[in-house]
Every structure is written in C-alpha cells, then in structure tokens.
Scaffold this motif. Structure first.
Motif, PDB file in Angstrom:
ATOM      1  N   ALA A 154       0.839  -1.205   0.000  1.00 50.63           N
ATOM      2  CA  ALA A 154       0.000   0.000   0.000  1.00 50.63           C
ATOM      3  C   ALA A 154       0.872   1.252   0.000  1.00 50.63           C
ATOM      4  CB  ALA A 154      -0.927  -0.005   1.209  1.00 50.63           C
ATOM      5  N   THR A 155       1.953   1.220   0.799  1.00 49.45           N
ATOM      6  CA  THR A 155       2.845   2.381   0.897  1.00 49.45           C
ATOM      7  C   THR A 155       3.503   2.684  -0.442  1.00 49.45           C
ATOM      8  OG1 THR A 155       3.248   1.936   3.211  1.00 49.45           O
ATOM      9  CG2 THR A 155       4.895   3.268   2.081  1.00 49.45           C
ATOM     10  N   SER A 156       3.896   1.638  -1.164  1.00 47.48           N
ATOM     11  CA  SER A 156       4.572   1.888  -2.441  1.00 47.48           C
ATOM     12  C   SER A 156       3.586   2.383  -3.496  1.00 47.48           C
ATOM     13  CB  SER A 156       5.294   0.631  -2.915  1.00 47.48           C
ATOM     14  OG  SER A 156       4.356  -0.403  -3.110  1.00 47.48           O
ATOM     15  N   LEU A 157       2.283   2.187  -3.262  1.00 48.77           N
ATOM     16  CA  LEU A 157       1.286   2.698  -4.210  1.00 48.77           C
ATOM     17  C   LEU A 157       0.763   4.074  -3.802  1.00 48.77           C
ATOM     18  CD1 LEU A 157      -0.801  -0.589  -4.692  1.00 48.77           C
ATOM     19  CD2 LEU A 157       0.917   0.344  -6.247  1.00 48.77           C
ATOM     20  N   ALA A 158       1.009   4.460  -2.550  1.00 48.65           N
ATOM     21  CA  ALA A 158       0.417   5.699  -2.014  1.00 48.65           C
ATOM     22  C   ALA A 158       1.133   6.940  -2.533  1.00 48.65           C
ATOM     23  CB  ALA A 158       0.496   5.679  -0.488  1.00 48.65           C
ATOM     24  N   HIS A 159       0.359   7.989  -2.772  1.00 44.61           N
ATOM     25  CA  HIS A 159       0.970   9.263  -3.139  1.00 44.61           C
ATOM     26  C   HIS A 159       0.807  10.307  -2.046  1.00 44.61           C
ATOM     27  CE1 HIS A 159       2.455   8.426  -7.162  1.00 44.61           C
ATOM     28  NE2 HIS A 159       1.446   7.573  -7.230  1.00 44.61           N
ATOM     29  N   SER A 160       0.056   9.947  -0.991  1.00 41.62           N
ATOM     30  CA  SER A 160      -0.002  10.801   0.194  1.00 41.62           C
ATOM     31  C   SER A 160      -0.528   9.959   1.346  1.00 41.62           C
ATOM     32  CB  SER A 160      -0.919  11.998  -0.041  1.00 41.62           C
ATOM     33  OG  SER A 160      -2.262  11.566  -0.039  1.00 41.62           O
ATOM     34  N   PHE A 161      -0.468  10.523   2.552  1.00 41.05           N
ATOM     35  CA  PHE A 161      -0.942   9.790   3.723  1.00 41.05           C
ATOM     36  C   PHE A 161      -2.428   9.448   3.601  1.00 41.05           C
ATOM     37  CE2 PHE A 161       2.813  11.574   6.027  1.00 41.05           C
ATOM     38  CZ  PHE A 161       3.310  10.357   6.477  1.00 41.05           C
ATOM     39  N   SER A 162      -3.195  10.268   2.871  1.00 38.17           N
ATOM     40  CA  SER A 162      -4.638  10.058   2.843  1.00 38.17           C
ATOM     41  C   SER A 162      -5.024   8.749   2.147  1.00 38.17           C
ATOM     42  CB  SER A 162      -5.348  11.243   2.189  1.00 38.17           C
ATOM     43  OG  SER A 162      -4.754  11.529   0.961  1.00 38.17           O
ATOM     44  N   PHE A 163      -4.100   8.225   1.336  1.00 37.54           N
ATOM     45  CA  PHE A 163      -4.361   6.923   0.707  1.00 37.54           C
ATOM     46  C   PHE A 163      -4.601   5.849   1.770  1.00 37.54           C
ATOM     47  CE2 PHE A 163      -2.805   2.827  -0.950  1.00 37.54           C
ATOM     48  CZ  PHE A 163      -3.590   2.700  -2.087  1.00 37.54           C
ATOM     49  N   PHE A 164      -3.961   6.021   2.929  1.00 39.30           N
ATOM     50  CA  PHE A 164      -4.074   4.987   3.964  1.00 39.30           C
ATOM     51  C   PHE A 164      -5.473   4.944   4.577  1.00 39.30           C
ATOM     52  CE2 PHE A 164       0.648   5.840   4.217  1.00 39.30           C
ATOM     53  CZ  PHE A 164       0.947   4.772   3.391  1.00 39.30           C
ATOM     54  N   ASN A 165      -6.218   6.042   4.523  1.00 41.60           N
ATOM     55  CA  ASN A 165      -7.613   6.004   4.983  1.00 41.60           C
ATOM     56  C   ASN A 165      -8.365   4.943   4.203  1.00 41.60           C
ATOM     57  OD1 ASN A 165      -7.042   8.113   6.634  1.00 41.60           O
ATOM     58  ND2 ASN A 165      -7.846   9.674   5.226  1.00 41.60           N
ATOM     59  N   PHE A 166      -8.144   4.977   2.888  1.00 42.43           N
ATOM     60  CA  PHE A 166      -8.777   4.000   2.015  1.00 42.43           C
ATOM     61  C   PHE A 166      -8.310   2.589   2.360  1.00 42.43           C
ATOM     62  CE2 PHE A 166      -8.060   1.403  -1.786  1.00 42.43           C
ATOM     63  CZ  PHE A 166      -9.371   1.167  -2.159  1.00 42.43           C
ATOM     64  N   TYR A 167      -7.003   2.439   2.496  1.00 43.47           N
ATOM     65  CA  TYR A 167      -6.440   1.114   2.781  1.00 43.47           C
ATOM     66  C   TYR A 167      -6.989   0.553   4.090  1.00 43.47           C
ATOM     67  CZ  TYR A 167      -2.951  -2.428   3.950  1.00 43.47           C
ATOM     68  OH  TYR A 167      -2.325  -3.589   4.311  1.00 43.47           O
ATOM     69  N   PHE A 168      -7.068   1.415   5.096  1.00 37.97           N
ATOM     70  CA  PHE A 168      -7.562   0.935   6.396  1.00 37.97           C
ATOM     71  C   PHE A 168      -9.039   0.562   6.315  1.00 37.97           C
ATOM     72  CE2 PHE A 168      -4.529   1.253   9.933  1.00 37.97           C
ATOM     73  CZ  PHE A 168      -3.427   1.697   9.246  1.00 37.97           C
ATOM     74  N   SER A 169      -9.863   1.390   5.668  1.00 37.86           N
ATOM     75  CA  SER A 169     -11.294   1.049   5.674  1.00 37.86           C
ATOM     76  C   SER A 169     -11.645  -0.050   4.688  1.00 37.86           C
ATOM     77  CB  SER A 169     -12.183   2.286   5.454  1.00 37.86           C
ATOM     78  OG  SER A 169     -11.480   3.318   4.873  1.00 37.86           O
ATOM     79  N   ALA A 170     -10.867  -0.175   3.598  1.00 39.63           N
ATOM     80  CA  ALA A 170     -11.221  -1.199   2.603  1.00 39.63           C
ATOM     81  C   ALA A 170     -10.599  -2.555   2.922  1.00 39.63           C
ATOM     82  CB  ALA A 170     -10.788  -0.747   1.214  1.00 39.63           C
TER      83      ALA A 170
END
Lengths: 304, 257
Positions: B163-179
C-alpha cells in the motif's frame, strides 16, 4: 587501479518524453576532481544518480570503479561516498547515531567505526555536536555531517551534488577547504556546483552541461582562454551605435545584455586604448572567468 | 547477479537502525500499549461480554483474548508499514540514503518488515501479559502463539508496504484501512464466531489471512491444540511469501527510476 574511476559511453535517460540525459560520455581518472556545471534542469543530478544506481540508464555503457553499474551497483557503492543534494540525514537519530548506524550499512561494526567517527567529526568541526539531534544543526553543519557520513567507509571515490548550495560564505569556504584537503589526499571527486570560481579553483577538469549533454569539457583555465578570452570589459548604462560599429575589426567579441555591453578580448590593451580614444572612460576591466564562459554557452534566460 | 535488488543478511543493519530510533521512546509506547490492551479487554471482554452467553463452553473474554493478540499484531504491523514506512520512504528520504550505501531494495524491505514484525510482537506479548494477569490463558501453549504472530506480522507489514509503495499521500491509507484492514479485523473471527453467519460470509472469512492466524492462536491459547495446523500455517506462509515478493518489486519500482 587500472582504467578510469568513471567510464561512461553515450549514457541516456528519459523520463516520459523528457530526455534528461542525452548521450553523455565521460571519463574520470583516479585522483582527479571533475566538476559538472550546468543550469537547473541540465541533467546533472540525473547523471549523478546514474553513477550510484538510483537511476538506471536506458542506453549506453557505464562503469564505475571498474565495475558495471547495471549489475554491480551494490559493490560499487561499497567503495563510493555519495552526498546528495537533498537532506537525507536520519532525523530520528543523533549525530553520532547517524554515523555509526550508517557505518553498519557498510558492514563496519559500531566499535570499529568509533575512531573513524571521532576523526571525521574533528575534520568537519562537528565534535561538540556528537549527541545533538539533527534538527538542532544549522544548514552548514548538516552538509558537513552529510560529507562526514559519505566518508565513513574511507571511499575511493566521492560524489557531491551541489555540496555548497544554500550555505553562507563561511560554511561554503569550510566545505571547499575540506574538499581540497581530501583531493590532496588522493580521493577522486565528482561534484556539481553553481559556484563557478570555486569549481575553477578546485577542479582539474570541468564539463558544462545543458539539455542532457556536455557542451564543453576540459581544464577550466584552458576553456576560458580558448572560448572567452583573457579579459572582459563591462560597459554599463547604454552604449552608442557608433562605438559598437567602431569595434569591428578589433580582436573582441561583443555581447549586449540589457544595458550592459560585454567585450571579450584576447588583446586587452588595444581594446582599452580604443575605448579611451572614443571618450569611453567609465568601464570595468577584469579577467575572463568561468562564469563568462558558462553564460555564453548556456544563455542568459532563466531556467526555472 | 540475477536479482540485483534481492534481500540479504544486511537487512539486519536496517533493523538495527529502527531499533536505535525505538530506544528513544519505547517506554512511553509500552505504557500506552498496556493501557489500551486493558481497556479493550475490559470494555469488550467484560462489558460487552456480560450480554454474551458462553461460547463452546468458554467465556467471551477468553474467546476474544487470542483474537485481540492476533489483531494487535496486525494493527501494529500495519501502522508501522504504512504511516511509518511512508515517512521513511517519501518524507525523510531514509530509504534513499540507504540506497547510497551498499544495501539493496530487498535489504531495506526485509529489514523494514522484520522491524514491523518485531514491534508487533512486542505489542502482542504485552497483550499476552495482560490476558494472563486476568487469568484468561487456558494453556501454556499460548506462548507458542508468538512465533505464529511474528509470521502474521511480517505478512501484514508486507501488505502495508505494498500500500505504501502505491500511495501518493498519507490520505491513501484512509482508504487502505477502511477497505482492507477493518473488514479483515471484523470478519476473521476475532470478536465473534463466523460459524452460523451467511455462507458467503463464512467463505469470505476462510479466504482472509487473518482468519488462519486467529484459528491457530485460539486453539493454542485455550486448548493447546490446533486442528488443521499445517493448513493454516501454509496459508499464512504462502501469503507472506507472496506479499513480500510483490512488496520488493513495487518498492524497487518506486526507488529506482
């Protein structure tokens, strides 16, 4: 060591449609200091990143310290120090921790690295910052620590990408002085810089880069003499057409930039007499510099 | 060299770097962990647990104990491999500085994963301590859960690093955590049994890697025995290897242009 420390043959790198490095060939011998000059976006940093394998070339052959970068980058890095342009110090660690942890990446034990760390912190005048957090260091101290970190494993070859950009004059002078010392100890150095005169003093050879290519390469003094001349006359505040016309036939090259006339000359006295005979007494006469060469080659328009 | 970015023993040096940083704040983290673990156990095990009849002859608090250990490992590994690793990779340029030394992307990835797992293991061990203080541990075999949780944590750290290598900002992790992480947490049988739920939920649950860590842990924690142990372990190891490989490839793509 036989051969070259850097042996690049026609290396290329594109990012999308942008050709950042467009056929660079470069050979640097052991013990030599080579400076890459060029405006922002010329391809300097990409070239440097290719040397330590952070950017892979699309074409051409690149050998560093006798090894092929494409397949043996790790072994090359074991003998090479890199000071990158951006701050890559570990802000979570103290000065001392930064150095011994980094020594570990070269498989040097904490104990074995201690005397080297003491030496380097003395050398870079950072001894009293031993236990400091990185965020408490000034820009100049950070850059010196960066250089110390790059020297931790006694490399054969040091790369520095704009080591003095953003430093105050005192800090800059200290960095150049230390680099000269390293050079006199036989270290091979490749650097990029915007400080032309310092590069001219320190580098055995320089290459001026623009548009991903070297425009020119050689010893700085020779290049300036051949391409610019011995002396430059600067005439400020408007120049008459009459004077400009009268210069035809003299061994000078004239360049008008905004309200300044630059005369690049190989025969200083003749030009001076000519100017005075035209009633032009308000001019600046100075030796030709690398900056004159740089601006003439790469143009004067802004690059950012 | 066939795989110039392959991991090696030098991953240990990367792990050491993280440990040196950890030394500066671990006591505060341990105190926070303990407090949080007790809160979860009291709120769910005893608060909510009053409404829950005994499950297969064991109390609700005892039922969720191993579930909490497994999920602590997942959450810790996930936080460290997303927010932590993103900061190291994209903000602090720590990966970049390691790549200027003779380390490979594989060394950095493996070192990071081992570190995430170490930290997760500390969190889960503290949970085990809390559970034993409350007298909920049914078998001494519960200690054998820890190596299983280490594997589980490496797996989730690898997934987090993807997920980190695909993320372009911290906000991507919101998606990762909820999905990904939240559904995994709820549908792996951590807080309630999956048996008896609609068939498609049961099937989905079987496909979640966390479920298999929960099965092993619950078996060891309560009975000291795990049914189909080899199957569950293979499932965990298989996904660990898969995620690790994908993480290496994706981080390489991110770090070497």
């Amino acid at each position: 060591m036989p051969g070259f420390v850097i042996d690049a043959q026609g290396i290329e790198k594109s990012f999308g449609t942008l050709k950042a490095v467009d056929g660079v060939s470069l050979q640097v011998k052991a013990g030599e200091c080579f400076g890459i000059l060029g405006p922002n976006g010329a391809g300097k940093t990409t070239t440097i990143k290719m040397l330590h394998g952070a950017v892979q070339s699309d074409a051409g052959a690149l050998r560093v310290l006798g090894r092929d970068v494409a397949t043996q980058s790790r072994l090359i890095r074991a003998q090479m120090g890199v000071v990158s342009q951006e701050d890559t110090l570990d802000r979570d660690l103290t000065v001392y921790e930064n150095l011994w942890v980094y020594a570990g990446f070269f498989s040097i034990s904490k104990k074995a690295s201690l005397s080297r760390i003491e030496y380097l912190l003395d050398f870079m005048q950072l001894r009293e910052k031993w236990d400091s957090q990185i965020k408490t260091l000034s820009g100049g101290m950070k850059r010196r620590l960066h250089i110390a970190r790059a020297l931790i494993h006694e490399p054969k070859f040091l790369i520095l990408d704009e080591p003095t950009t953003g430093l105050d004059p005192q800090a800059r002078h200290l960095v150049w002085q230390r680099l000269r010392e390293l050079k006199s100890q036989g270290l091979t150095i490749l650097l990029t810089t915007h400080y032309m005169e310092e590069a001219a003093q320190m580098c055995d050879r320089i290459g001026i880069m623009d548009g991903g290519k070297f425009l020119l390469e050689g010893p700085p003094q020779t290049l300036v003499q051949e391409k610019v001349g011995d002396e430059v006359y600067e005439l400020r505040g408007g120049v008459s057409e009459e004077l400009l016309d009268s210069l035809q036939g003299l061994p000078v090259t004239a360049e008008v930039v905004a309200d300044i006339l630059y005369l690049y000359s190989h025969n200083g006295l003749g030009v001076m007499e000519h100017l005075i005979s035209y009633g032009q007494k308000d001019f600046l006469r100075r030796p030709a510099t690398l900056e004159d060469l740089f601006l003439r080659l790469t143009g004067r328009e802004l690059r950012d | 060299m066939l795989f110039p970015q392959a991991p090696s023993h030098r991953a240990f040096r990367v792990w050491v770097r993280h440990l040196v940083y950890y030394r500066s704040f671990y006591l505060a983290e341990w105190a926070g962990n303990l407090g949080e673990h007790i809160l979860w156990l009291v709120a769910f095990g005893y608060g909510l647990g009053r409404l829950v009849p005994s499950l297969d002859g064991i109390s609700y608090a005892q039922f969720i104990g191993p579930g909490l250990m497994v999920s602590v490992a997942m959450w810790n590994a996930t936080y460290e491999s997303t927010y932590g690793a993103y900061s190291r990779m994209r903000i602090q340029n720590i990966y970049e500085s390691m790549l200027m030394a003779p380390l490979t992307v594989g060394d950095i990835v493996l070192g990071d994963l081992l570190w995430c797992a170490s930290r997760a293991l500390i969190g889960s061990t503290l949970m085990l301590v809390v559970l034993s203080l409350f007298g909920l541990v049914g078998s001494l075999w519960a200690v054998a859960i820890l190596p299983i949780l280490f594997i589980e944590a490496v797996m989730f750290a690898a997934l987090g690093l993807i997920a980190t290598s695909l993320a372009h900002s911290f906000s991507f992790f919101n998606f990762y955590f909820s999905a990904i992480v939240m559904p995994m947490f709820f549908f792996a049988g951590t807080l309630f049994p999956i048996k008896g739920l609609p068939l498609w939920v049961e099937r989905l649950s079987e496909a979640l890697p966390l479920t298999h860590a929960v099965r092993i842990s619950r078996g060891l924690f309560i009975y000291g025995y795990v049914e189909n142990f080899i199957w569950h372990l293979s499932f965990l190891l298989g996904f660990t290897f898969l995620f690790l490989t994908v993480a290496c490839v994706l981080v390489s793509r991110r770090m070497v242009e």
